[in-house]
Each structure stands twice: as C-alpha cells, then as structure tokens.
Design a protein around this motif. Structure first.
Motif, PDB file in Angstrom:
ATOM      1  N   VAL A 136       9.275  -4.029   8.212  1.00 47.37           N
ATOM      2  CA  VAL A 136       8.096  -3.626   7.435  1.00 47.37           C
ATOM      3  C   VAL A 136       6.996  -4.682   7.546  1.00 47.37           C
ATOM      4  O   VAL A 136       5.816  -4.362   7.736  1.00 47.37           O
ATOM      5  CB  VAL A 136       8.462  -3.402   5.951  1.00 47.37           C
ATOM      6  N   ARG A 137       7.380  -5.949   7.462  1.00 43.70           N
ATOM      7  CA  ARG A 137       6.391  -7.036   7.517  1.00 43.70           C
ATOM      8  C   ARG A 137       5.736  -7.136   8.886  1.00 43.70           C
ATOM      9  O   ARG A 137       4.636  -7.697   9.007  1.00 43.70           O
ATOM     10  CB  ARG A 137       7.057  -8.372   7.151  1.00 43.70           C
ATOM     11  N   ARG A 138       6.368  -6.608   9.918  1.00 41.24           N
ATOM     12  CA  ARG A 138       5.812  -6.714  11.272  1.00 41.24           C
ATOM     13  C   ARG A 138       4.857  -5.580  11.627  1.00 41.24           C
ATOM     14  O   ARG A 138       4.304  -5.570  12.731  1.00 41.24           O
ATOM     15  CB  ARG A 138       6.951  -6.744  12.298  1.00 41.24           C
ATOM     16  N   VAL A 139       4.678  -4.621  10.737  1.00 43.42           N
ATOM     17  CA  VAL A 139       3.801  -3.488  11.060  1.00 43.42           C
ATOM     18  C   VAL A 139       2.353  -3.934  10.987  1.00 43.42           C
ATOM     19  O   VAL A 139       1.853  -4.297   9.920  1.00 43.42           O
ATOM     20  CB  VAL A 139       4.038  -2.311  10.097  1.00 43.42           C
ATOM     21  N   PRO A 140       1.616  -3.898  12.109  1.00 41.96           N
ATOM     22  CA  PRO A 140       0.197  -4.288  12.074  1.00 41.96           C
ATOM     23  C   PRO A 140      -0.677  -3.112  11.664  1.00 41.96           C
ATOM     24  O   PRO A 140      -0.322  -1.953  11.857  1.00 41.96           O
ATOM     25  CB  PRO A 140      -0.070  -4.674  13.535  1.00 41.96           C
ATOM     26  N   ARG A 141      -1.808  -3.421  11.045  1.00 44.76           N
ATOM     27  CA  ARG A 141      -2.785  -2.394  10.664  1.00 44.76           C
ATOM     28  C   ARG A 141      -2.108  -1.251   9.913  1.00 44.76           C
ATOM     29  O   ARG A 141      -2.368  -0.066  10.161  1.00 44.76           O
ATOM     30  CB  ARG A 141      -3.513  -1.887  11.910  1.00 44.76           C
ATOM     31  N   ALA A 142      -1.240  -1.624   8.982  1.00 44.66           N
ATOM     32  CA  ALA A 142      -0.437  -0.618   8.277  1.00 44.66           C
ATOM     33  C   ALA A 142      -1.296   0.403   7.547  1.00 44.66           C
ATOM     34  O   ALA A 142      -0.887   1.563   7.374  1.00 44.66           O
ATOM     35  CB  ALA A 142       0.501  -1.311   7.291  1.00 44.66           C
ATOM     36  N   GLU A 143      -2.477  -0.003   7.126  1.00 45.00           N
ATOM     37  CA  GLU A 143      -3.354   0.922   6.395  1.00 45.00           C
ATOM     38  C   GLU A 143      -3.807   2.087   7.264  1.00 45.00           C
ATOM     39  O   GLU A 143      -4.254   3.122   6.751  1.00 45.00           O
ATOM     40  CB  GLU A 143      -4.572   0.189   5.837  1.00 45.00           C
ATOM     41  N   GLU A 144      -3.673   1.955   8.588  1.00 42.13           N
ATOM     42  CA  GLU A 144      -4.060   3.024   9.505  1.00 42.13           C
ATOM     43  C   GLU A 144      -2.846   3.746  10.089  1.00 42.13           C
ATOM     44  O   GLU A 144      -3.012   4.638  10.932  1.00 42.13           O
ATOM     45  CB  GLU A 144      -4.911   2.454  10.637  1.00 42.13           C
ATOM     46  N   CYS A 145      -1.664   3.370   9.643  1.00 45.66           N
ATOM     47  CA  CYS A 145      -0.425   3.920  10.181  1.00 45.66           C
ATOM     48  C   CYS A 145       0.332   4.725   9.134  1.00 45.66           C
ATOM     49  O   CYS A 145       0.175   4.513   7.934  1.00 45.66           O
ATOM     50  CB  CYS A 145       0.506   2.800  10.665  1.00 45.66           C
ATOM     51  N   VAL A 146       1.156   5.638   9.611  1.00 45.43           N
ATOM     52  CA  VAL A 146       2.252   6.141   8.801  1.00 45.43           C
ATOM     53  C   VAL A 146       3.386   5.132   8.948  1.00 45.43           C
ATOM     54  O   VAL A 146       3.716   4.730  10.060  1.00 45.43           O
ATOM     55  CB  VAL A 146       2.730   7.523   9.281  1.00 45.43           C
TER      56      VAL A 146
END
Length: 279
Positions: A136-146
């Motif tokens: 979870v911590r490695r997800v970049p630009r999470a605000e634009e991702c599902v």
C-alpha cells in the motif's frame, strides 16, 4: 478517458465491478453455454457501472476476450492480467480498455511508478492491487488510482477460499494513502459479504466467480440491495436517535459504568397502614 472507470464506480447506485472470467482458479469452466455477448448484456441489464475482463492465461483468458467485451459494451472495462511492460499498456489502450491491473507484489517500486505514470498519460486508470501494508505504501499517485485489496494469494495462483479479513484490516492504510476509490477484490461469493465490505468503507467490490456461479444474477444483486438497505436503515435510525436526544437536551443512555461503585440503598419510611384494595 482517464477517470472514467473511477467516476463510473463512485457514481454507481450499486458499486459492483462485474467480472468476466472463463475459468476459476481450479480450471473449472465458468461461462458454460453463455456467450460473451450474453454475459455482457446480462451485466449491463443488471446495472453494472463497469466491467472487468480477465485476460491472464491462468484463468483461460486471451487478448481476444478483451476485444469481444469492449466491442459489446460502452461501459468502462478493466483489463486484468499481469502487466509488467510498457508495451502491454499501449496494447490495452489500443484494445479499448479504460483501466489496467498493476500488481504491486510483482513490480519493484520504480517499475510500478513508471507504469502508473505511463498508464495515466495514456488515459488508463491504474487499478493497483495490494495485499500488504508495505505494498500500500508503495502505490504512487494513489489519488489518481484505484487501490484494490486482493483477498486471494497470487503465490498459490489464487487457489483457496481467500481472506476477506485482509480487506478489512488494510482499509485504513489504503484510505490513508489518498485514493478516492478503495476496492475489495476476490473471494466475495455472497451478497452479505459484499454489503459488509461496502458498509466498512470500500467504494466498490469486484466480483467474478461469485456472480458467474450464482443461481441467478438478479437474485444475487437483489440480495445485495436488501442488505445494503438494511444497513443504511440501521445507520439512519441511529442518527435519528442522536438528533432526537440532542433536541431533548439528553444523551443516549450509555448503560451502567462497571468502574463506578453502586450507590447505597435508599431507606424509605414505612408506609402507613391502608385498607385500599387497589394499592
């Protein structure tokens, strides 16, 4: 097209990503005598906000399956496969996908970042699958991702019952990462399970085998609606009770305090004798 998949799910009355998958993890056929066109039509008639298509060979998928689904619908479509290369993103866009699966467990941080960036530039929504807090911590630009919690274990080719508790335990971390669209995916077989996950705070659930094996799709979804309505009614009743207490200037009775010593008994004077037979 960027965001079409997310917006469709967030705006849905029934936020279920309905999946087409030819075979389950044990290799058993899930389509039966139903054509791709019929399955897509059934999902559309049921009000699906978006579709998922498994093109990975583990589950009998092919690139042609994606082409068939996209040709049969205008709904946003997620391509589920183990995407690890830039060329696969270009192929997904050319095939008409609106979103692509990126599995955090398979991708180093830098590679995941590059694929997320490219997917967004191509107009594709990254559907980033996670199974641990570190992922979870490695997800970049999470605000634009599902950001989707996979309730199954890819190291065993997703065989086994799965663990819905993983979604519940990871949801706080997923939300803290900034995504607008947390999803619980896999191992959801019963409408009550889907309703519980949505009530916990997931913006959507992805259901494949559970829908394809259901005795009736409308009945499965009606069951989900009934459970969601019941949960909403319970929350509404609780809110109404709180508002009523506020208007009365009171608070709900919290019940006895186990740490408080009981008050001594009240001694009352003896009642005078009486001849009242209604006493």
């Amino acid at each position: 097209m960027t965001g079409a998949f997310v917006e469709a799910l967030l705006d849905a009355r029934r936020p279920v990503i309905m999946e087409l998958k030819r075979r389950d993890a044990a290799g058993q056929d899930l389509f039966g005598d139903r054509s791709v066109a019929r399955l897509v039509a059934d999902y559309q008639d049921a009000g699906a906000p978006c579709l998922s298509v498994v093109t990975g060979h583990w589950f009998g998928g092919t690139p042609e399956l994606l082409h068939e689904v996209v040709a049969a619908t205008e709904l946003p479509v997620l391509q589920k496969d183990f995407i690890t290369r830039r060329s696969q993103l270009h192929q997904a866009r050319e095939s008409g996908a609106a979103a692509v699966l990126l599995t955090a467990a398979l991708l180093p941080r830098a590679t995941l970042g590059r694929l997320v960036d490219l997917a967004l530039r191509l107009g594709l929504t990254p559907f980033v699958e996670v199974a641990t807090e570190e992922e979870v911590r490695r997800v970049p630009r999470a605000e634009e991702c599902v950001v989707a919690v996979n309730n199954k274990d890819i190291t065993t080719r997703e065989r086994g019952a799965g663990d819905l508790g993983r979604s519940s335990s990871l949801l706080p971390a997923v939300l803290a990462g900034g995504t607008r669209c947390p999803v619980s995916a896999g191992a959801i077989g019963h409408p009550d399970e889907a309703a519980r996950l949505l009530a916990e705070g997931f913006a959507g659930v992805l259901v494949g085998t559970g829908l394809l094996r259901a005795a009736g799709l409308p009945e499965w979804l009606d069951g989900l609606d009934a459970r969601l309505d019941a949960r909403r009614g319970t929350r509404l009743d609780a809110r109404r009770g709180t508002r009523l207490d506020a208007r009365r200037g009171t608070r709900p009775d919290p019940g006895p305090d186990p740490d408080r010593e009981p008050a001594p008994p009240v001694r009352r004077p003896a009642d005078p004798p009486t001849t009242d037979t209604w006493r």
